[in-house]
Write an enzyme that holds these catalytic residues in place. Structure first.
Site, mmCIF file in Angstrom:
data_model
loop_
_atom_site.group_PDB
_atom_site.id
_atom_site.type_symbol
_atom_site.label_atom_id
_atom_site.label_comp_id
_atom_site.label_asym_id
_atom_site.label_seq_id
_atom_site.Cartn_x
_atom_site.Cartn_y
_atom_site.Cartn_z
ATOM 1 C CD GLU A 116 -8.460 1.356 7.740
ATOM 2 O OE1 GLU A 116 -8.450 0.416 8.622
ATOM 3 O OE2 GLU A 116 -7.419 2.460 7.827
ATOM 4 C CG ASP A 165 -0.431 -0.385 2.619
ATOM 5 O OD1 ASP A 165 0.957 -0.325 2.540
ATOM 6 O OD2 ASP A 165 -0.825 -0.790 3.543
HETATM 7 C C1 GLP Z 1 -0.348 -0.016 8.856
HETATM 8 C C2 GLP Z 1 0.051 -0.673 7.396
HETATM 9 C C3 GLP Z 1 -0.284 -2.053 7.488
HETATM 10 C C4 GLP Z 1 0.225 -2.532 8.605
HETATM 11 C C5 GLP Z 1 -0.450 -2.067 9.978
HETATM 12 C C6 GLP Z 1 0.073 -2.748 11.357
HETATM 13 O O1 GLP Z 1 -1.331 1.222 8.721
HETATM 14 N N1 GLP Z 1 -0.544 -0.257 6.149
HETATM 15 O O2 GLP Z 1 0.316 -2.888 6.421
HETATM 16 O O3 GLP Z 1 0.186 -3.926 8.920
HETATM 17 O O4 GLP Z 1 -0.533 -0.746 9.619
HETATM 18 O O5 GLP Z 1 1.051 -1.661 11.757
HETATM 19 P P1 GLP Z 1 2.127 -2.023 12.932
HETATM 20 O O6 GLP Z 1 2.979 -3.374 12.575
HETATM 21 O O7 GLP Z 1 2.597 -0.697 13.224
HETATM 22 O O8 GLP Z 1 1.023 -2.349 13.941
#
Ligand code: GLP
Length: 245
Positions: free
Chosen positions: A143, A67
């Site tokens: 989402e 993304d």
């Molecule tokens: C972000 C990314 C995701 C990721 C998620 C969890 O917004 N777009 O790809 O898996 O949040 O993030 P974290 O690893 O910081 O908990």
């Protein structure tokens, strides 16, 4: 789903890195899907360390990030491209031309999403997709909601997701873009194998729902139940609601 649990986040990261090293040894021209977020940082550090030790070669690999933020140029410090440069690409030998990102500044974002789908197809599809999970159950930037898009698409980011990403934009959630581009759930489910990584007690509830709950657009990660080869790499805290090991 194959569930692997480890005591600590660092042990989890080392195991995920080993999973990638093994996949590259088996198929040097591996096509890999890559996530951002806090969780993969330790895995990427371990991959850099193992590359420096001569234990893994990325020369023939291809990557597609899951993304990217809309409206953010690739050179912006908050872009996921810059995140990947900092945490992984600068320390390994991937060919820049084979690292792929969605371009959040493309003139027509819908056309950009279709370009990305076509590029994944032209590369032969994703062999190994690494993913994290948001505390609200999102994967990539898919989402929770009434519906999910199967293909790569534009998304409106949840307020919680914008707060979570604020550090990339100087700390103020108001400065985080309201929109992003993300691979769709269907795009992800076409990968040969999916490795989902989660660490920390704040992920325990969504991991439990993703594994044991109904398949629902209210928890996008639950769609992974529909894939025939998903591996969960969890630390003890993230696995704590899955029952005894
Ligand atoms: C972000 C990314 C995701 C990721 C998620 C969890 O917004 N777009 O790809 O898996 O949040 O993030 P974290 O690893 O910081 O908990």
């Amino acid at each position: 789903m194959i569930i692997r649990t480890f005591e600590t986040p660092d042990e989890t990261a080392a195991a995920v890195a080993q999973r990638v090293v093994r996949a590259l040894a088996e198929k040097p021209a591996l096509v890999v899907g890559l996530p951002t977020g806090q969780t993969p940082i330790a895995t990427y550090a371990e991959l850099r360390r193992r590359h420096a030790a001569g234990e893994v070669d990325f020369a023939r690999a291809t990557t597609f990030n899951l993304d990217e933020f809309a409206g953010i140029p690739p050179s912006h410090p908050g872009s996921f491209r810059m995140f990947m440069e900092r945490h992984l690409f600068q320390g390994i030998n991937l060919a820049p031309a084979r690292t792929h990102f969605l371009d959040g500044t493309a003139p027509d974002l819908d056309v950009e999403c279709e370009r990305y789908e076509a590029a994944i197809g032209a590369a032969g599809g994703i062999d190994l997709l690494l993913a994290g999970i948001g505390a609200n159950g999102h994967i990539g930037f898919n989402e929770p909601g009434d519906t999910l898009s199967a293909r790569t698409h534009r998304v409106a980011l949840a307020a919680s997701t914008r707060r979570h990403n604020a550090a990339l934009f100087g700390g103020d959630p108001a400065d985080v873009p309201r929109e992003a581009l993300s691979m769709g759930i269907g795009t992800m489910l076409k990968a040969g194998a999916i490795v989902l990584v989660a660490t920390g007690a704040h992920k325990a509830a969504c991991i439990e729902r993703a594994v044991h709950g109904p398949v629902t657009t209210r928890l996008p990660a639950s769609f992974l139940q529909l894939h025939r080869h998903v591996e969960l790499y969890l630390d003890a805290a993230a696995a704590s609601r899955l029952g005894p090991r």
